[in-house]
Structure formats: C-alpha cells, structure tokens
Design a protein around this motif. Structure first.
Motif, short mmCIF file in Angstrom:
data_model
loop_
_atom_site.label_atom_id
_atom_site.label_comp_id
_atom_site.label_asym_id
_atom_site.label_seq_id
_atom_site.Cartn_x
_atom_site.Cartn_y
_atom_site.Cartn_z
N ARG A 1 12.08 -4.81 7.08
CA ARG A 1 13.22 -3.81 6.83
C ARG A 1 13.70 -3.07 7.93
NH1 ARG A 1 14.94 -3.58 2.23
NH2 ARG A 1 15.39 -1.63 1.93
N SER A 2 14.25 -3.11 8.97
CA SER A 2 14.09 -2.86 10.47
C SER A 2 14.54 -1.61 10.38
CB SER A 2 14.30 -3.09 11.89
OG SER A 2 16.26 -3.35 11.17
N ASN A 3 15.68 -0.22 9.03
CA ASN A 3 15.68 0.02 9.34
C ASN A 3 14.42 1.48 8.66
OD1 ASN A 3 18.28 -0.03 10.50
ND2 ASN A 3 19.67 -0.72 8.93
N ASP A 4 13.93 1.42 8.18
CA ASP A 4 13.16 1.55 7.19
C ASP A 4 12.29 2.47 7.97
OD1 ASP A 4 14.15 2.00 5.18
OD2 ASP A 4 13.44 0.39 4.04
N GLN A 5 11.70 3.17 8.23
CA GLN A 5 10.50 3.84 9.24
C GLN A 5 9.20 4.57 8.77
OE1 GLN A 5 11.53 3.99 12.62
NE2 GLN A 5 12.62 2.86 11.67
N SER A 6 9.54 4.25 7.17
CA SER A 6 7.99 4.92 6.78
C SER A 6 7.61 3.72 4.85
CB SER A 6 8.18 6.89 5.81
OG SER A 6 6.85 6.69 5.11
N ILE A 7 6.49 3.81 4.54
CA ILE A 7 5.89 3.31 3.13
C ILE A 7 4.93 3.82 2.42
CG2 ILE A 7 4.89 0.98 2.57
CD1 ILE A 7 5.94 -0.36 5.52
N VAL A 8 5.19 3.61 1.63
CA VAL A 8 3.94 3.82 0.86
C VAL A 8 3.33 3.23 -0.67
CG1 VAL A 8 3.22 5.68 -1.07
CG2 VAL A 8 4.69 6.41 0.77
N HIS A 9 2.09 2.97 -0.55
CA HIS A 9 1.77 2.31 -1.58
C HIS A 9 0.74 2.95 -1.94
CE1 HIS A 9 -0.59 -0.95 -3.27
NE2 HIS A 9 -1.95 -1.37 -1.71
N LEU A 10 0.85 2.83 -4.20
CA LEU A 10 -0.52 4.00 -4.71
C LEU A 10 -1.02 2.99 -5.58
CD1 LEU A 10 2.07 7.32 -4.89
CD2 LEU A 10 0.18 6.67 -3.35
N HIS A 11 -2.28 3.25 -6.03
CA HIS A 11 -2.07 1.74 -7.14
C HIS A 11 -1.78 2.84 -8.70
CE1 HIS A 11 -5.73 0.20 -4.63
NE2 HIS A 11 -3.86 0.42 -4.15
N SER A 12 -1.43 3.47 -8.27
CA SER A 12 -0.86 5.08 -9.31
C SER A 12 -0.36 4.25 -10.98
CB SER A 12 0.80 4.89 -9.47
OG SER A 12 1.88 4.08 -8.64
N THR A 13 -1.30 4.90 -11.83
CA THR A 13 -1.45 4.24 -13.27
C THR A 13 -0.66 3.07 -13.90
OG1 THR A 13 -3.08 6.03 -13.48
CG2 THR A 13 -2.31 5.09 -15.89
N HIS A 14 0.74 4.41 -14.48
CA HIS A 14 1.97 3.11 -14.96
C HIS A 14 2.13 2.00 -14.03
CE1 HIS A 14 1.30 7.41 -16.65
NE2 HIS A 14 1.76 6.59 -17.71
N SER A 15 2.88 2.36 -13.23
CA SER A 15 3.18 1.36 -12.39
C SER A 15 2.55 -0.07 -12.45
CB SER A 15 3.15 1.31 -10.77
OG SER A 15 4.57 2.32 -10.79
N VAL A 16 1.20 0.43 -12.13
CA VAL A 16 -0.04 -0.91 -12.51
C VAL A 16 -0.01 -1.45 -13.59
CG1 VAL A 16 -2.56 -1.39 -11.86
CG2 VAL A 16 -1.54 0.36 -10.79
N ALA A 17 -0.18 -1.16 -14.38
CA ALA A 17 -0.22 -1.25 -15.80
C ALA A 17 0.94 -2.07 -16.12
CB ALA A 17 0.16 0.02 -16.92
N VAL A 18 2.56 -1.51 -15.61
CA VAL A 18 3.43 -2.25 -15.71
C VAL A 18 3.25 -4.17 -15.11
CG1 VAL A 18 5.58 -2.97 -15.39
CG2 VAL A 18 5.12 -0.39 -16.49
N SER A 19 2.72 -3.65 -13.59
CA SER A 19 2.37 -4.87 -12.92
C SER A 19 1.45 -5.62 -13.62
CB SER A 19 2.09 -4.45 -12.00
OG SER A 19 -0.19 -4.09 -11.91
N CYS A 20 0.47 -5.61 -14.92
CA CYS A 20 0.12 -6.63 -15.63
C CYS A 20 0.41 -6.95 -16.55
CB CYS A 20 -1.50 -5.47 -15.93
SG CYS A 20 -2.27 -4.71 -14.45
N LEU A 21 1.68 -6.65 -17.23
CA LEU A 21 2.17 -6.91 -18.42
C LEU A 21 2.66 -8.62 -18.56
CD1 LEU A 21 4.90 -3.82 -19.24
CD2 LEU A 21 1.71 -4.73 -20.66
#
Length: 210
Positions: A84-104
């Motif tokens: 993604r050459s036009n993007d200049q920043s990235i955030v990576h978290l282990h945020s609770t609800h997103s991680v929970a969904v990733s385990c379903l």
C-alpha cells in the motif's frame, strides 16, 4: 510534519490507546513511514509509556539508525507498506473484541465483520482474515501483503488487527472503529439484526473512498 513531531504523535496515540484499554502490557505496535525509512515502536515497550526519543528509526533497507531495538513485527509493517504505497502509517493491536472475533470458528475469512454502521464501511471497509502464524513468524509477511493489496485492514487469526492509513490519525481512527464494530458484532450475535445493504455500502464507498 517533522520527525520529532511524528515521534511525539506516536507517543500521544500510544498513551491514549493504552489508557482506554485498547492495548495491554507490551503488546501492539505502531509505525510511520518516512521518506528515508520508518519510525516504529520498540520491542517489549508498553504503548502507554513510549519515550519519543527512543522510538526506533529504521533505514529504507531495515537498518536500525537510532532508538531502541524495533518491534519484532517490523517485517509485518514493511509488508503492508510494500502493498500500500499511498499509506504512511500502520497500527497493530491485540484489542480484546477484535481478537475475540478472530478466534470465532464461523466467520467469513473473506470479510470477517458485517457492515453494521456507515462509519465502519467508510473507515475500514473489507476485513479479510489472515490464517494463524506464531508471533514473529516471517511467513506472515507474504500472507498479509497479499490481502493488504485489497484492503487497508486485515485481521490476524487468534492475534489481532493490522490497519493502515494515509497518516497516523487515520490509521488509529480506523483501528478504533474496527474494535468498536467487533464489540457490536459480539453483542448482536444471536439477535435479529439489520445490517447495511450492499447498495447502501456501495453508495458509501463511492462517496467516501478509502
């Protein structure tokens, strides 16, 4: 924005995310792309207590130029920037609800979350699931890069979200929108739910392209 201002912005966002419970301990990392390299949060660093002057600065070839040892997932950030050459920043978290969904077990790996709100469609859009890799496994880079070419956000199975943005504020805002949508999704499971229709989503994509 100067490099020092970007360092301070990373620390400001890190503290805000930590204080609001979107990241814990020393988990998560953030980066900003520079003309000559990248700033990224150091390894084993709590995002709530970042010293701006100790943020890692890497050259365009990955050499550490200043600051502490970089996050062990800096290869993941580089893979997204390559896609993604036009993007200049990235955030990576282990945020609770997103991680929970990733385990379903019953989510759609092509697009994990439904269009619950207009702001999710506008700020995040499609959310593919990347198969599980152990933390720090560089095999993750190729899997993420292929999905990042099609979407600004990906969800790592049993791990957490990776979100790119045109700048740090945009990436953080999209990450927060993703986490809130994951929370709503879990709250609504098992309930009769009205999601946005595909024509409604198409209208939003045309009016507010990512």
């Amino acid at each position: 924005m100067s490099e020092q201002a970007l360092r301070e912005r990373i620390a400001l966002h890190g503290r805000s995310l930590f204080e609001r419970g979107l990241t814990f301990g020393s988990s998560g990392n953030m980066s900003v792309q520079l003309p000559d390299g990248m700033l990224i949060t150091p390894t084993n660093t709590c995002l709530g207590r970042i010293d701006p002057d100790r943020i890692s600065k890497l050259s365009s070839t990955g050499e550490l130029l200043s600051g502490d040892k970089p996050s062990k997932e800096c290869f993941l950030h580089r893979a997204v920037y390559d896609a993604r050459s036009n993007d200049q920043s990235i955030v990576h978290l282990h945020s609770t609800h997103s991680v929970a969904v990733s385990c379903l077990a019953d989510i759609d790996p092509a697009d994990v979350l439904p269009p619950i709100t207009a702001y999710y469609v506008m700020r995040v859009g499609r959310l593919p699931l990347v198969p599980y890799f152990p933390p720090g496994d560089e095999g993750l880079a190729a899997a993420v890069e292929s999905q990042a070419r099609l979407s600004r956000a990906v969800l790592l199975a049993n791990h957490g979200p990776v979100v790119a943005g045109a700048d740090l504020d945009s990436a953080v805002n999209a990450t927060e929108e993703l986490e809130e949508t994951a929370r709503l999704f879990l709250m609504l499971r098992g309930q009769p739910t009205r999601f946005l229709t595909e024509p409604q989503c198409d209208e939003l994509r045309q009016r507010f392209p990512n």
